[in-house]
Design an enzyme around this catalytic site. Structure first.
Site, PDB file in Angstrom:
ATOM      1  N   CYS A 256       0.813  -1.221   0.000  1.00 20.55           N
ATOM      2  CA  CYS A 256       0.000   0.000   0.000  1.00 20.55           C
ATOM      3  C   CYS A 256       0.846   1.270   0.000  1.00 20.55           C
ATOM      4  O   CYS A 256       0.565   2.214  -0.749  1.00 20.55           O
ATOM      5  CB  CYS A 256      -0.978  -0.017   1.171  1.00 20.55           C
TER       6      CYS A 256
ATOM      7  N   HIS B 251      -2.352   1.204   6.881  1.00 23.00           N
ATOM      8  CA  HIS B 251      -2.781   1.196   5.483  1.00 23.00           C
ATOM      9  C   HIS B 251      -2.914   2.625   4.977  1.00 23.00           C
ATOM     10  O   HIS B 251      -3.179   3.554   5.749  1.00 23.00           O
ATOM     11  CB  HIS B 251      -4.122   0.465   5.356  1.00 23.00           C
TER      12      HIS B 251
ATOM     13  N   HIS C  34      -6.211   1.817  -3.883  1.00 18.10           N
ATOM     14  CA  HIS C  34      -5.271   1.366  -2.859  1.00 18.10           C
ATOM     15  C   HIS C  34      -4.867  -0.078  -3.154  1.00 18.10           C
ATOM     16  O   HIS C  34      -5.489  -0.763  -3.980  1.00 18.10           O
ATOM     17  CB  HIS C  34      -5.919   1.459  -1.467  1.00 18.10           C
TER      18      HIS C  34
END
Length: 249
Positions: A151, A203, A215
Site C-alpha cells: 500500500c 494502510h 489502494h
C-alpha cells in the site's frame, strides 16, 4: 563509507541478511544508496531517496565512488515512465527495468536507454492518472512495482513519478502533510490513512473523485471511501478503519 547503485531491475531488500528473511522493500534499477555494513555475502544499505534501510545481496549492486553518489543524489531524478522497459550495456545485453526506475546513473553503469522518461514536477491532477498504471497489480509486502506492490509502496511510487516525495511506510507517510477534518475537504490525490485496533497506522490509499479510493489490498483496486473507512465493492464489507486524511501537496 561505501556507496552503491542498483544495476538490476528489481532487487529485494530484506530485514536480515538471508534469502529467507522478510522482504521489507525493493531497490529499483538506478537507485543510489550508502553501504552501512558489508559482510561476505550481504550489505546493509540506506537508500538515498527515502533513507530506508535493509539488507541486499552483494551480487546485486555495483559499488560507486562517493563523488558519483553525491553528484547524482543532489540532482533531480530522471525516471522511466513505461510499465516495463529495458536498458542495454556495451555488449547489447538487455536488463529489464520497471516503472519508476531511476535513470540518472546510466553513464556510471555504461547503459543505454531509449524509452520514455520524466524529470519534472507534475500537477496534483496527474496523480490519479499515474495510479491507474498500477491498477490490478498484485499485492506484495515490500513491493514497489506493477509486478507486486504494497500500500505505501504504491502511494510512494505514484507520488515519486510525479516529482513529489513520500517516505516509505504508511506510518511514516502519515507524519507528512496537512490533516483534513472531513472527506469533503479532500481532493483527488490526497492520502487517506487507516489504523488497527491498537491505533497503529497500517494502510494508506489515494483519494479519488466522488468518494472513491485506489489502494493496494489483494491487488491495486478501487473501492468506496466513507467516514468509517474503506467499503469493499466486491464483498460489501468495510475492510479498513479511517484514521486521518492528509493533504501532501
Amino acid at each position: 563509507m561505501q556507496y552503491g547503485i542498483c544495476n538490476l531491475g528489481i532487487v529485494p531488500m530484506r530485514f536480515e541478511p538471508s534469502d529467507k528473511s522478510e522482504l521489507v522493500s525493493q531497490v529499483l534499477y538506478g537507485e543510489f544508496f550508502k553501504v552501512l555494513e558489508r559482510r561476505k555475502k550481504w550489505s546493509r544499505i540506506r537508500i538515498a531517496y527515502d533513507k530506508y534501510e535493509g539488507w541486499i545481496d552483494n551480487k546485486q549492486y555495483k559499488e560507486i565512488t562517493e563523488e558519483d553518489y553525491n553528484d547524482n543524489v543532489i540532482s533531480s531524478p530522471i525516471l522511466s515512465t513505461d510499465l516495463l522497459e529495458y536498458v542495454s550495456d556495451e555488449n547489447e545485453n538487455i536488463y529489464t527495468i520497471p516503472l519508476g526506475a531511476t535513470l540518472n546513473g546510466l553513464h556510471i553503469l555504461n547503459h543505454k536507454f531509449d524509452g520514455n522518461k520524466i524529470q519534472k514536477v507534475l500537477k496534483k491532477s496527474n496523480l490519479i492518472k499515474t495510479a491507474f498504471l498500477y491498477l490490478n497489480s498484485p499485492y506484495l509486502w515490500g513491493g514497489k512495482t506493477p509486478f507486486g506492490i504494497d500500500c505505501s509502496g504504491f502511494t510512494q511510487m505514484v507520488y515519486r513519478i510525479n516529482g513529489h516525495k513520500l517516505k516509505r511506510d504508511a506510518s511514516q507517510q502519515a507524519s507528512q502533510g496537512e490533516a483534513l477534518s472531513f472527506i469533503e475537504e479532500s481532493e483527488p490525490g490526497d492520502l487517506a490513512f487507516f489504523d488497527n485496533v491498537d491505533g497503529d497506522i497500517i494502510h494508506v490509499g489515494i483519494i479519488m473523485e466522488d468518494n472513491y479510493i485506489i489502494h493496494a489490498h489483494g491487488k491495486v483496486r478501487i473501492d468506496r471511501l466513507d467516514h468509517s473507512g474503506i467499503y469493499n465493492v466486491d464483498t460489501n464489507l468495510h475492510t479498513h478503519k479511517l484514521r486521518v486524511i492528509k493533504k501532501i501537496i
